[in-house]
Design a protein around this motif. Structure first.
Motif, PDB file in Angstrom:
ATOM      1  N   VAL A  31       0.057   3.605 -18.799  1.00 12.64           N
ATOM      2  CA  VAL A  31       0.265   4.876 -19.505  1.00 12.64           C
ATOM      3  C   VAL A  31       1.172   5.753 -18.655  1.00 12.64           C
ATOM      4  O   VAL A  31       0.821   6.119 -17.533  1.00 12.64           O
ATOM      5  N   SER A  32       2.318   6.107 -19.190  1.00 16.11           N
ATOM      6  CA  SER A  32       3.314   6.852 -18.434  1.00 16.11           C
ATOM      7  C   SER A  32       3.210   8.362 -18.692  1.00 16.11           C
ATOM      8  O   SER A  32       2.322   8.835 -19.400  1.00 16.11           O
ATOM      9  N   THR A  33       4.154   9.092 -18.112  1.00 14.16           N
ATOM     10  CA  THR A  33       4.121  10.552 -18.163  1.00 14.16           C
ATOM     11  C   THR A  33       4.208  11.095 -19.585  1.00 14.16           C
ATOM     12  O   THR A  33       3.736  12.196 -19.859  1.00 14.16           O
ATOM     13  N   THR A  34       4.790  10.324 -20.500  1.00 10.30           N
ATOM     14  CA  THR A  34       4.946  10.821 -21.867  1.00 10.30           C
ATOM     15  C   THR A  34       3.619  10.924 -22.615  1.00 10.30           C
ATOM     16  O   THR A  34       3.580  11.482 -23.710  1.00 10.30           O
ATOM     17  N   LEU A  35       2.536  10.409 -22.035  1.00  7.90           N
ATOM     18  CA  LEU A  35       1.220  10.661 -22.625  1.00  7.90           C
ATOM     19  C   LEU A  35       1.002  12.153 -22.821  1.00  7.90           C
ATOM     20  O   LEU A  35       0.390  12.577 -23.804  1.00  7.90           O
ATOM     21  N   HIS A  59       4.796   2.615 -14.041  1.00  8.53           N
ATOM     22  CA  HIS A  59       5.770   3.209 -13.133  1.00  8.53           C
ATOM     23  C   HIS A  59       7.007   2.322 -13.022  1.00  8.53           C
ATOM     24  O   HIS A  59       6.937   1.108 -13.192  1.00  8.53           O
ATOM     25  N   ARG A  60       8.137   2.930 -12.730  1.00  7.33           N
ATOM     26  CA  ARG A  60       9.403   2.199 -12.701  1.00  7.33           C
ATOM     27  C   ARG A  60       9.885   1.896 -11.285  1.00  7.33           C
ATOM     28  O   ARG A  60      10.760   1.052 -11.106  1.00  7.33           O
ATOM     29  N   VAL A  61       9.306   2.576 -10.287  1.00 13.60           N
ATOM     30  CA  VAL A  61       9.720   2.388  -8.898  1.00 13.60           C
ATOM     31  C   VAL A  61       8.575   1.715  -8.138  1.00 13.60           C
ATOM     32  O   VAL A  61       7.488   2.293  -8.032  1.00 13.60           O
TER      33      VAL A  61
END
Length: 277
Positions: A31-35, A59-61
């Motif tokens: 679940v990413s920040t756009t939640l 996460h992407r990094v």
């Protein structure tokens, strides 16, 4: 998104800026920040909203290879993040992953003014529900998590009870869910980070944390979903009782991802809580 380098590695975060009360939102597994997109949009006028991308599979990094990504390790990562940005009088808000509890329970909340717990891992409910148990078991078998993730490429399977069907009452938009899942589907180092968390977090982690919440003497709000079949309905009241200044509000017509199912109610309760305390 912005970046900051911590002991465990580089993390990404969103920050609306501004001079209002500081709200720090945490993400969860896949679940990413756009939640938090709708909640942040409702609160950005009058609050500084910061959403930290916790390294839990969306996460992407990748984190440093030697990073401690157990639940206590990730709680320290959150505390390091608050230190790195020199954030003070923070309202820390967590959903799905129980890390906000751990920050408070392990004495890492020196920068916190308030704590807000949405439906999340708690007490004996780890790994939580059918999706959590399925993912946790797959992490014990080499290659099994990778194979299980491949089924999520098929959009029609994402709403099954072992995937996101018990996470949100309403379907998550495909573009949002695509972005949440892409890092773990396509990058081995991201899966490595997720597997570290799954393999190193103890089953009794949140039982111990709940016993320590009595030391958190600042205002706390528990926003819980009584219809959730993944995060146990009774655990909201138990968390509120464990916190010396805890208050429970039950939000209807929602499952675990309350910011996705009921973002306006979530924002309203947060705004009122911050204004009152």
């Amino acid at each position: 998104m912005r970046e900051v380098t911590l002991t465990a590695g580089t993390v990404e975060y969103d920050d609306t800026g501004g001079d209002g009360p500081i709200l720090v939102f945490l993400t969860g597994i896949f679940v990413s920040t756009t939640l938090w997109r709708h909640v942040v949009a409702a609160l950005a006028d009058g609050h500084r909203c910061i959403v930290l991308e916790v390294p839990l599979g969306a996460h992407r990094v990748p984190m440093n290879p030697d990073a401690d990504l157990s639940s206590p390790g990730l709680a320290r990562l959150v505390a390091d993040f608050l230190d790195a940005l020199d954030l003070r009088d923070v309202t820390l808000i967590g959903c799905d992953w129980g890390g906000a509890q751990l920050v408070a329970a392990h004495g890492l909340g020196k920068r916190l003014a308030r704590l807000v717990l949405l439906p999340q891992e708690s007490f004996e409910n780890f790994p939580p529900g059918l999706p959590g148990r399925t993912l946790h078991r797959s992490s014990k078998i080499p290659g099994a998590t990778f194979l299980a993730l491949q089924t999520l490429r098929i959009r029609g399977l994402r709403r099954s009870p072992i995937n996101f069907g018990l996470m949100s009452k309403r379907p998550i938009p495909n573009d949002i869910l695509d972005a949440w899942l892409r890092p773990s589907l396509t990058a081995g180092p991201i899966r490595r980070d997720l597997l570290k968390y799954l393999r190193t977090t103890r089953a009794g982690e949140y039982v111990d944390a709940a016993a320590r919440l009595t030391t958190f003497d600042r205002p706390a709000l528990v926003l819980w979903a009584p219809e959730s079949r993944m995060m146990r309905p009774e655990n909201g009241a138990r968390l509120a009782r464990a916190l010396p200044k805890g208050r429970l509000i039950e939000v209807p017509d929602s499952y675990t991802l309350l910011p996705e199912d009921q973002p306006q109610l979530c924002a309203t309760h947060l705004r009122d809580f911050i204004a009152a305390t």
